[in-house]
Motif scaffolding. Structure first.
Motif, PDB file in Angstrom:
ATOM      1  N   GLU A  18      33.820  40.658  44.521  1.00  0.00           N
ATOM      2  CA  GLU A  18      35.046  40.589  43.721  1.00  0.00           C
ATOM      3  C   GLU A  18      35.891  39.354  44.026  1.00  0.00           C
ATOM      4  O   GLU A  18      36.603  38.862  43.167  1.00  0.00           O
ATOM      5  CB  GLU A  18      35.879  41.873  43.854  1.00  0.00           C
ATOM      6  N   THR A  19      35.821  38.847  45.264  1.00  0.00           N
ATOM      7  CA  THR A  19      36.539  37.612  45.614  1.00  0.00           C
ATOM      8  C   THR A  19      35.580  36.542  46.111  1.00  0.00           C
ATOM      9  O   THR A  19      36.012  35.540  46.684  1.00  0.00           O
ATOM     10  CB  THR A  19      37.609  37.880  46.699  1.00  0.00           C
ATOM     11  N   ASP A  20      34.312  36.741  45.897  1.00  0.00           N
ATOM     12  CA  ASP A  20      33.256  35.804  46.288  1.00  0.00           C
ATOM     13  C   ASP A  20      33.276  35.501  47.785  1.00  0.00           C
ATOM     14  O   ASP A  20      32.999  34.383  48.206  1.00  0.00           O
ATOM     15  CB  ASP A  20      33.322  34.510  45.475  1.00  0.00           C
ATOM     16  N   ARG A  21      33.600  36.515  48.573  1.00  0.00           N
ATOM     17  CA  ARG A  21      33.510  36.352  50.017  1.00  0.00           C
ATOM     18  C   ARG A  21      32.044  36.470  50.410  1.00  0.00           C
ATOM     19  O   ARG A  21      31.426  37.505  50.173  1.00  0.00           O
ATOM     20  CB  ARG A  21      34.332  37.411  50.741  1.00  0.00           C
ATOM     21  N   PRO A  22      31.471  35.408  50.997  1.00  0.00           N
ATOM     22  CA  PRO A  22      30.047  35.444  51.312  1.00  0.00           C
ATOM     23  C   PRO A  22      29.759  36.300  52.543  1.00  0.00           C
ATOM     24  O   PRO A  22      30.659  36.626  53.317  1.00  0.00           O
ATOM     25  CB  PRO A  22      29.723  33.980  51.609  1.00  0.00           C
ATOM     26  N   PHE A 108      43.818  24.488  37.906  1.00  0.00           N
ATOM     27  CA  PHE A 108      42.516  24.374  37.250  1.00  0.00           C
ATOM     28  C   PHE A 108      41.476  25.231  37.977  1.00  0.00           C
ATOM     29  O   PHE A 108      40.709  25.961  37.352  1.00  0.00           O
ATOM     30  CB  PHE A 108      42.062  22.914  37.198  1.00  0.00           C
ATOM     31  N   LEU A 109      41.424  25.126  39.309  1.00  0.00           N
ATOM     32  CA  LEU A 109      40.460  25.914  40.088  1.00  0.00           C
ATOM     33  C   LEU A 109      40.646  27.411  39.847  1.00  0.00           C
ATOM     34  O   LEU A 109      39.673  28.148  39.675  1.00  0.00           O
ATOM     35  CB  LEU A 109      40.597  25.620  41.583  1.00  0.00           C
ATOM     36  N   LYS A 110      41.881  27.848  39.814  1.00  0.00           N
ATOM     37  CA  LYS A 110      42.167  29.276  39.609  1.00  0.00           C
ATOM     38  C   LYS A 110      41.794  29.730  38.197  1.00  0.00           C
ATOM     39  O   LYS A 110      41.314  30.845  38.014  1.00  0.00           O
ATOM     40  CB  LYS A 110      43.631  29.576  39.912  1.00  0.00           C
ATOM     41  N   ARG A 111      42.018  28.873  37.213  1.00  0.00           N
ATOM     42  CA  ARG A 111      41.623  29.218  35.840  1.00  0.00           C
ATOM     43  C   ARG A 111      40.104  29.225  35.696  1.00  0.00           C
ATOM     44  O   ARG A 111      39.537  30.036  34.971  1.00  0.00           O
ATOM     45  CB  ARG A 111      42.209  28.222  34.835  1.00  0.00           C
ATOM     46  N   ASP A 112      39.453  28.317  36.397  1.00  0.00           N
ATOM     47  CA  ASP A 112      38.012  28.141  36.285  1.00  0.00           C
ATOM     48  C   ASP A 112      37.216  29.213  37.025  1.00  0.00           C
ATOM     49  O   ASP A 112      36.092  29.515  36.640  1.00  0.00           O
ATOM     50  CB  ASP A 112      37.630  26.752  36.822  1.00  0.00           C
ATOM     51  N   ASP A 113      37.778  29.789  38.079  1.00  0.00           N
ATOM     52  CA  ASP A 113      37.044  30.758  38.909  1.00  0.00           C
ATOM     53  C   ASP A 113      37.942  31.960  39.209  1.00  0.00           C
ATOM     54  O   ASP A 113      38.810  31.884  40.081  1.00  0.00           O
ATOM     55  CB  ASP A 113      36.577  30.088  40.199  1.00  0.00           C
ATOM     56  N   GLU A 114      37.707  33.036  38.487  1.00  0.00           N
ATOM     57  CA  GLU A 114      38.563  34.220  38.651  1.00  0.00           C
ATOM     58  C   GLU A 114      38.482  34.813  40.054  1.00  0.00           C
ATOM     59  O   GLU A 114      39.433  35.412  40.535  1.00  0.00           O
ATOM     60  CB  GLU A 114      38.240  35.277  37.603  1.00  0.00           C
ATOM     61  N   ARG A 115      37.347  34.631  40.738  1.00  0.00           N
ATOM     62  CA  ARG A 115      37.220  35.158  42.104  1.00  0.00           C
ATOM     63  C   ARG A 115      38.078  34.348  43.070  1.00  0.00           C
ATOM     64  O   ARG A 115      38.716  34.910  43.955  1.00  0.00           O
ATOM     65  CB  ARG A 115      35.760  35.183  42.529  1.00  0.00           C
ATOM     66  N   LEU A 116      38.138  33.046  42.901  1.00  0.00           N
ATOM     67  CA  LEU A 116      39.023  32.212  43.707  1.00  0.00           C
ATOM     68  C   LEU A 116      40.473  32.605  43.431  1.00  0.00           C
ATOM     69  O   LEU A 116      41.271  32.732  44.357  1.00  0.00           O
ATOM     70  CB  LEU A 116      38.787  30.738  43.401  1.00  0.00           C
ATOM     71  N   TYR A 120      43.245  33.840  46.166  1.00  0.00           N
ATOM     72  CA  TYR A 120      44.428  33.020  46.410  1.00  0.00           C
ATOM     73  C   TYR A 120      45.569  33.399  45.463  1.00  0.00           C
ATOM     74  O   TYR A 120      46.044  32.591  44.684  1.00  0.00           O
ATOM     75  CB  TYR A 120      44.064  31.534  46.310  1.00  0.00           C
ATOM     76  N   VAL A 121      46.009  34.631  45.557  1.00  0.00           N
ATOM     77  CA  VAL A 121      47.134  35.126  44.758  1.00  0.00           C
ATOM     78  C   VAL A 121      48.446  34.775  45.453  1.00  0.00           C
ATOM     79  O   VAL A 121      48.471  34.421  46.629  1.00  0.00           O
ATOM     80  CB  VAL A 121      47.035  36.658  44.531  1.00  0.00           C
ATOM     81  N   ASP A 122      49.527  34.916  44.724  1.00  0.00           N
ATOM     82  CA  ASP A 122      50.882  34.728  45.260  1.00  0.00           C
ATOM     83  C   ASP A 122      51.068  33.392  45.969  1.00  0.00           C
ATOM     84  O   ASP A 122      51.687  33.309  47.030  1.00  0.00           O
ATOM     85  CB  ASP A 122      51.242  35.872  46.221  1.00  0.00           C
ATOM     86  N   ASN A 123      50.521  32.346  45.387  1.00  0.00           N
ATOM     87  CA  ASN A 123      50.666  30.993  45.927  1.00  0.00           C
ATOM     88  C   ASN A 123      50.174  30.829  47.364  1.00  0.00           C
ATOM     89  O   ASN A 123      50.670  29.992  48.114  1.00  0.00           O
ATOM     90  CB  ASN A 123      52.115  30.509  45.795  1.00  0.00           C
ATOM     91  N   LYS A 124      49.222  31.659  47.768  1.00  0.00           N
ATOM     92  CA  LYS A 124      48.620  31.496  49.089  1.00  0.00           C
ATOM     93  C   LYS A 124      47.968  30.117  49.136  1.00  0.00           C
ATOM     94  O   LYS A 124      47.265  29.721  48.221  1.00  0.00           O
ATOM     95  CB  LYS A 124      47.587  32.604  49.331  1.00  0.00           C
ATOM     96  N   SER A 125      48.223  29.380  50.191  1.00  0.00           N
ATOM     97  CA  SER A 125      47.749  28.010  50.308  1.00  0.00           C
ATOM     98  C   SER A 125      46.253  27.925  50.559  1.00  0.00           C
ATOM     99  O   SER A 125      45.698  28.685  51.341  1.00  0.00           O
ATOM    100  CB  SER A 125      48.467  27.297  51.451  1.00  0.00           C
TER     101      SER A 125
END
Length: 135
Positions: A18-22, A108-116, A120-125
């Motif tokens: 769900e979050t692409d954690r390997p 862009f990264l967040k729009r491109d990859d829903e798992r990312l 990285y919600v709530d402006n997590k760096s």
């Protein structure tokens, strides 16, 4: 999520799609403990380390990075011990670190990859570092 035991010396922390954690591996030598991959965030590293603690295992001395993808490297800043990666992995990470200074690139990264975006919600760096040891 719990740590899975393969043998007395080999464990793994399962993939979380769900979050692409390997999958993260843990190899317990007689003198040195090695982790394989750093995960995709500080939260991922914390979960992995908590699972080690539950099993009474020490944190790794070294974390080796298999390849440059974000889900294997964006937790590097938060690991215990030293990281090891190929020089081409460090080249990618250095480029990515520069790009992450641009907020539009992050969006862009967040729009491109829903798992990312889920990781990285709530402006997590997103923090990117180079490995401590390069080969």
């Amino acid at each position: 999520m719990e740590l899975k035991k393969i043998s007395d010396r080999v464990f793994y922390y399962p993939h979380q799609p769900e979050t692409d954690r390997p999958l993260l591996a843990y190899l317990k030598g007689e003198k040195i403990i090695l982790a394989v991959d750093a995960g995709n965030s500080a939260d991922h590293v914390d979960e992995f380390y908590k699972s080690l603690e539950v099993e009474g295992l020490k944190k790794p001395d070294f974390t080796v990075i298999t390849h440059w993808h974000w889900d294997h490297t964006f937790g590097m800043h938060h690991i215990h011990g030293l990281s090891i990666a190929h020089h081409k992995t460090n080249e990618f990470l250095n480029n990515e670190r520069a790009k992450l200074l641009d907020r539009e690139y992050i969006q862009f990264l967040k729009r491109d990859d829903e798992r990312l975006a889920k990781e990285y919600v709530d402006n997590k760096s997103m923090i990117v570092v180079l490995s401590d040891i390069q080969f």
